[in-house]
Scaffold this active site. Structure first.
Site, PDB file in Angstrom:
ATOM      1  CD  GLU A 156      -3.506  -5.613   4.136  1.00  0.00           C
ATOM      2  OE1 GLU A 156      -4.648  -4.844   4.447  1.00  0.00           O
ATOM      3  OE2 GLU A 156      -2.410  -5.536   4.040  1.00  0.00           O
ATOM      4  CD  GLU A 158      -3.198  -0.901   2.016  1.00  0.00           C
ATOM      5  OE1 GLU A 158      -3.040  -0.021   3.164  1.00  0.00           O
ATOM      6  OE2 GLU A 158      -3.935  -1.960   2.298  1.00  0.00           O
TER       7      GLU A 158
HETATM    8  C1  FCB Z   1      -4.398  -1.918   5.606  1.00  0.00           C
HETATM    9  C2  FCB Z   1      -3.083  -2.178   5.979  1.00  0.00           C
HETATM   10  C3  FCB Z   1      -3.061  -3.278   7.088  1.00  0.00           C
HETATM   11  C4  FCB Z   1      -4.100  -3.182   8.089  1.00  0.00           C
HETATM   12  C5  FCB Z   1      -5.519  -2.993   7.646  1.00  0.00           C
HETATM   13  C6  FCB Z   1      -6.831  -3.029   8.263  1.00  0.00           C
HETATM   14  O1  FCB Z   1      -4.259  -0.807   4.930  1.00  0.00           O
HETATM   15  O2  FCB Z   1      -2.484  -2.759   5.037  1.00  0.00           O
HETATM   16  O3  FCB Z   1      -1.644  -3.275   7.715  1.00  0.00           O
HETATM   17  O4  FCB Z   1      -3.887  -1.897   8.931  1.00  0.00           O
HETATM   18  O5  FCB Z   1      -5.395  -1.954   6.594  1.00  0.00           O
END
Ligand code: FCB
Length: 487
Positions: free
Chosen positions: A395, A207
């Site tokens: 994620e 990210e």
């Molecule tokens: C993302 C992050 C991870 C966590 C989630 C909820 O942006 O990559 O580390 O904080 O959000």
């Protein structure tokens, strides 16, 4: 990421041990009835046989052991100790104490039936001052982690940078200094030369939107800067560092597929009006294009450069060729859509958008709108606009702070969130999109950046007093899904 503005600000605005005890009532036999229509076995049948179901974590959020075995501070150690930066003054000093509970946590991962584990390597353990001295003890930890995964038949998906920049590098300007991209390249080379033989896929960055905009423009994440010039410098230096690391990885570990993990924003215009639609396009450039375009097209977006080109750092000849090297895969982190409207105020800087209200009241405990269809349209939009390689959902998950009652965490909202988003993922695969795996965020509750420990994303509950781990209802459901998929 906390206080991560769900309503995206304009550029001017300043955005926000014990043991493992599976929950008692949700064993496999009762699961199907409890989960009602969200039948994990039927869902598993919608994924290809080689699809990877995994769980994800990041070093600073779980490891703890901040001063152990030669680790030196990162910008998050410093930031979290500054009053007012992190909720309740929480820090990652101890976190889930994963560093000291490695074997037990590996058993926990295995018990969830998953075939993949996504984790990050802490730069400040490997090259503690950012440049110079290599710390063997830090490498030893990841040796043990990888050997433990391999012994359990779990694939290893490593991320080289999940926000823990060695603090010493701030003395040179951190991510705003071009020299940091070369320091990152060397760290990538050192880490992959030693560990690459047991890694199934590697990502350079997690990210960059967060480590660039959220950290240098909105001031929410470390180092807490709020300055457009600093943010523009961090943008190009980060993109360059990604490209330089790809080169280094291909040199020392040529067989490891290399990728980049992006929290692409699903930008939705507040209305069908021309102004709001144009605003959504600008927001797409600012929040997605500045990362996707250089990497997948070899240039920064035109509208973005028209607005900020004169304030960008020097882009040297050859930089964009380095940045746009072919990738083997990319990772999508998705949580919530971004709704935007045109900001008509004369002083509004590009992208000149304001936040627009959500479509419904459905939101997770961190306040993020739940809207699974936006994940589907996002993937479709991105593959229409860019020539993208195969994808992993690296994620996805929900903050559900349901607590432990009589040994059970009955986190229905999270379970439903997973069901909805995995259904969308299966639909995308059905339409032919090359999605190869899905990693639930997160394996266990952990240090949620600026929100500290109050926001819980785990499939496994962590009692921070005792470090006891308890698998939640969602974790039992995910185990049933992953186990059914693994056959
Ligand atoms: C993302 C992050 C991870 C966590 C989630 C909820 O942006 O990559 O580390 O904080 O959000």
């Amino acid at each position: 990421m906390t206080d991560k503005p769900t309503i995206l600000p304009t550029v001017q605005s300043e955005a926000s041990k014990a043991g493992t005890s599976p929950s008692k009532t949700l064993q496999a036999g009762t699961l199907q009835a409890k989960a009602g229509p969200q039948n994990p076995v039927l869902l598993a049948g919608r994924f290809p046989a080689d699809f990877v179901f995994g769980v994800a974590t990041a070093a600073y959020q779980i490891e703890g052991a901040a001063r152990v075995d030669g680790r030196r501070p990162s910008i998050w150690d410093a930031f979290s100790k500054m009053p007012g930066r992190v909720h309740d003054g929480d820090t990652g000093d101890i976190a889930c104490d994963h560093y000291n509970r490695l074997e037990q946590d590996l058993d926990l991962i295995q018990s969830l039936g998953v075939t993949g584990y996504r984790f990050s390597i802490a730069w400040p353990r490997i090259v503690p001052e950012g440049t110079g001295r290599i710390n063997e003890k830090g490498l030893d930890f990841y040796d043990r982690l990888l050997d433990g995964l391999n012994a359990r038949g779990i694939k290893a998906y490593a991320t080289l940078y999940h926000w823990d920049l060695p603090l010493t590098l701030m003395g040179d300007g951190g991510w705003t200094a071009r020299s940091t991209s070369y320091a990152f390249q060397r760290y990538a080379k050192v880490a992959m030369a030693r560990l690459g033989d047991r890694i199934d896929a590697v990502a350079t960055f997690n990210e960059p939107w967060c480590s660039v905009w959220l950290s240098h423009l909105y001031g929410v994440h470390a180092p807490g800067e709020r300055n457009i010039e600093a943010a523009l410098a961090a943008l190009h230096v980060t993109n360059l560092a990604h490209g330089l690391a790809v080169e280094a990885i291909r040199h020392v570990a040529p067989n490891v597929p290399v990728g980049l993990v992006l929290n692409a924003h699903s930008v939705i215009a507040a209305s069908d009006g021309a102004e709001d639609k144009a605003a959504a396009e600008r927001a797409f450039s600012f929040h997605n294009g500045v990362f996707f375009d250089p990497v997948f097209k070899g240039d920064y977006p035109q509208d973005f450069m028209a607005a900020y080109g004169d304030r960008m750092p020097v882009i040297e000849a050859g930089d964009l060729a380095i940045i746009s090297q072919r990738l083997d895969w990319w990772g999508l982190n998705y949580y919530t859509p971004m709704r935007v409207a045109h900001d008509a105020s004369p002083e509004a800087a590009f992208p000149a958008v304001t936040g627009a209200p959500p479509a419904s009241d459905a939101k997770t405990d961190i306040g993020w709108e739940i809207h699974a269809p936006a994940m589907g349209s996002l993937v479709e939009t991105l593959y229409a606009r860019y020539e993208l390689p195969q994808c992993y959902v690296t994620e996805n998950g929900a903050c559900d702070n349901t607590g432990l009652v009589d040994g059970v965490v009955d986190d229905r909202m999270r379970l439903d969130y997973y069901w909805q988003h995995l259904s969308v993922t299966a639909d995308l695969i059905g339409k032919g999109y090359p999605i190869r795996g899905y990693f639930a965020w997160s394996l266990m509750d952990n240090f949620e950046w600026a929100e500290g420990y109050r926001m819980r994303f785990g499939l496994v509950h962590v009692d921070y007093e005792t470090q006891a781990r308890t698998i939640k209802a969602s974790g039992e459901w995910y185990r049933a899904l992953a186990s059914a998929a693994a056959g």
